[in-house]
Design a protein around this motif. Sequence first.
Motif, mmCIF file in Angstrom:
data_model
loop_
_atom_site.group_PDB
_atom_site.id
_atom_site.type_symbol
_atom_site.label_atom_id
_atom_site.label_comp_id
_atom_site.label_asym_id
_atom_site.label_seq_id
_atom_site.Cartn_x
_atom_site.Cartn_y
_atom_site.Cartn_z
ATOM 1 N N MET A 86 0.812 -1.206 0.000
ATOM 2 C CA MET A 86 0.000 0.000 0.000
ATOM 3 C C MET A 86 0.847 1.258 0.000
ATOM 4 S SD MET A 86 -2.963 1.073 2.698
ATOM 5 C CE MET A 86 -2.165 2.361 3.647
ATOM 6 N N GLY A 87 1.971 1.235 0.716
ATOM 7 C CA GLY A 87 2.788 2.440 0.766
ATOM 8 C C GLY A 87 3.956 2.323 1.720
ATOM 9 N N TRP A 88 4.682 3.406 1.806
ATOM 10 C CA TRP A 88 5.805 3.479 2.732
ATOM 11 C C TRP A 88 5.672 4.752 3.551
ATOM 12 C CZ3 TRP A 88 10.516 6.476 1.023
ATOM 13 C CH2 TRP A 88 10.329 7.107 -0.217
ATOM 14 N N CYS A 89 6.312 4.751 4.710
ATOM 15 C CA CYS A 89 6.119 5.838 5.665
ATOM 16 C C CYS A 89 7.472 6.370 6.122
ATOM 17 C CB CYS A 89 5.318 5.332 6.869
ATOM 18 S SG CYS A 89 5.077 6.607 8.125
ATOM 19 N N VAL A 90 7.583 7.676 6.151
ATOM 20 C CA VAL A 90 8.800 8.353 6.596
ATOM 21 C C VAL A 90 8.508 9.061 7.920
ATOM 22 C CG1 VAL A 90 10.361 10.272 6.076
ATOM 23 C CG2 VAL A 90 9.745 8.633 4.278
ATOM 24 N N ALA A 91 9.339 8.786 8.926
ATOM 25 C CA ALA A 91 9.205 9.457 10.220
ATOM 26 C C ALA A 91 10.004 10.761 10.192
ATOM 27 C CB ALA A 91 9.705 8.564 11.348
ATOM 28 N N VAL A 92 9.426 11.803 10.772
ATOM 29 C CA VAL A 92 10.071 13.121 10.802
ATOM 30 C C VAL A 92 10.023 13.677 12.226
ATOM 31 C CG1 VAL A 92 9.494 13.628 8.397
ATOM 32 C CG2 VAL A 92 7.929 14.326 10.197
ATOM 33 N N ASP A 93 10.910 14.642 12.489
ATOM 34 C CA ASP A 93 10.924 15.313 13.790
ATOM 35 C C ASP A 93 9.869 16.401 13.879
ATOM 36 O OD1 ASP A 93 12.993 13.832 14.852
ATOM 37 O OD2 ASP A 93 14.551 15.240 14.213
ATOM 38 N N ALA A 131 -3.724 9.431 -4.063
ATOM 39 C CA ALA A 131 -3.698 10.045 -5.392
ATOM 40 C C ALA A 131 -2.483 9.587 -6.196
ATOM 41 C CB ALA A 131 -3.693 11.569 -5.263
ATOM 42 N N ASP A 132 -1.365 9.352 -5.518
ATOM 43 C CA ASP A 132 -0.102 9.037 -6.197
ATOM 44 C C ASP A 132 0.688 8.081 -5.300
ATOM 45 O OD1 ASP A 132 2.163 8.973 -7.712
ATOM 46 O OD2 ASP A 132 2.682 11.086 -7.488
ATOM 47 N N PRO A 133 0.459 6.769 -5.416
ATOM 48 C CA PRO A 133 0.976 5.816 -4.422
ATOM 49 C C PRO A 133 2.492 5.670 -4.349
ATOM 50 C CG PRO A 133 -0.876 4.871 -5.641
ATOM 51 C CD PRO A 133 -0.490 6.128 -6.350
ATOM 52 N N GLN A 134 3.233 6.370 -5.213
ATOM 53 C CA GLN A 134 4.691 6.335 -5.077
ATOM 54 C C GLN A 134 5.170 7.166 -3.893
ATOM 55 O OE1 GLN A 134 7.019 8.801 -8.035
ATOM 56 N NE2 GLN A 134 4.984 9.108 -8.931
ATOM 57 N N GLY A 167 7.882 4.846 -10.175
ATOM 58 C CA GLY A 167 7.763 6.272 -9.920
ATOM 59 C C GLY A 167 9.066 6.993 -10.171
ATOM 60 N N SER A 168 9.201 8.165 -9.589
ATOM 61 C CA SER A 168 10.320 9.066 -9.862
ATOM 62 C C SER A 168 10.899 9.600 -8.558
ATOM 63 C CB SER A 168 9.815 10.224 -10.735
ATOM 64 O OG SER A 168 10.561 11.391 -10.530
#
Length: 214
Positions: A86-93, A131-134, A167-168
């Motif tokens: 389904m997707g990937w997740c980025v953790a941020v501060d 909208a844009d799964p990349q 994707g890009s």
Amino acid sequence: MMRLDHVTYACGPDGLAATAARIGEALGLESVKGGVHPRFGTRNVIFPLKNGQYLEVVEVLNHPSSDKAPFGQAVRARSELGGGWMGWCVAVDDLAPAEARLGRGSVPGNRKFPDGQELTWRQIGINGLIADPQVPYLLRWDDGTENLHPSKALEPIGKISSISIAGSSERVADWLGQPEQLPVGEVVVDWQAPNGTPGILSVTFETPKGSVTL
């Protein structure tokens, strides 16, 4: 700080337990029950991995919140297509730059543990992923939850080595606010020209069974 936090796999028509068991067998890794996300109408199973990362297998529930929450909608849509990445997740501060860029606020998330402890966070970007799964969605774990991070649910013995994405890298960097480097650490990203829908094509793990691609 930005870093790859986890990858999300929506369960297939056979349901959460069967999908997680199949993945666990393929990877030779143990999983733990995550629990219910009451705000999103979903529940998950966790495969803790090295480098503070994890694989999440998620299922939508027949619950009113899953019809309203974008995360629940995204899980349902992917599962109805047969399940898969389904997707990937980025953790941020800090989510404020993303909130300013996207023109909306982040939403809270929570998951209760059997012992009563609660893991809480805020996230943004699921509408973008739909909208844009990349593109990844972004998450900030609340202060004080460090010891409850899903990667710590078991002693991790596997890790993510590479992700193949239709994707890009330029599109993803733009979505993330143009970081100098994409926040994937040692993970290799193989960018493929989309042939149909963009998004994660496969993820390769280093496991007790060797290198395994799902």
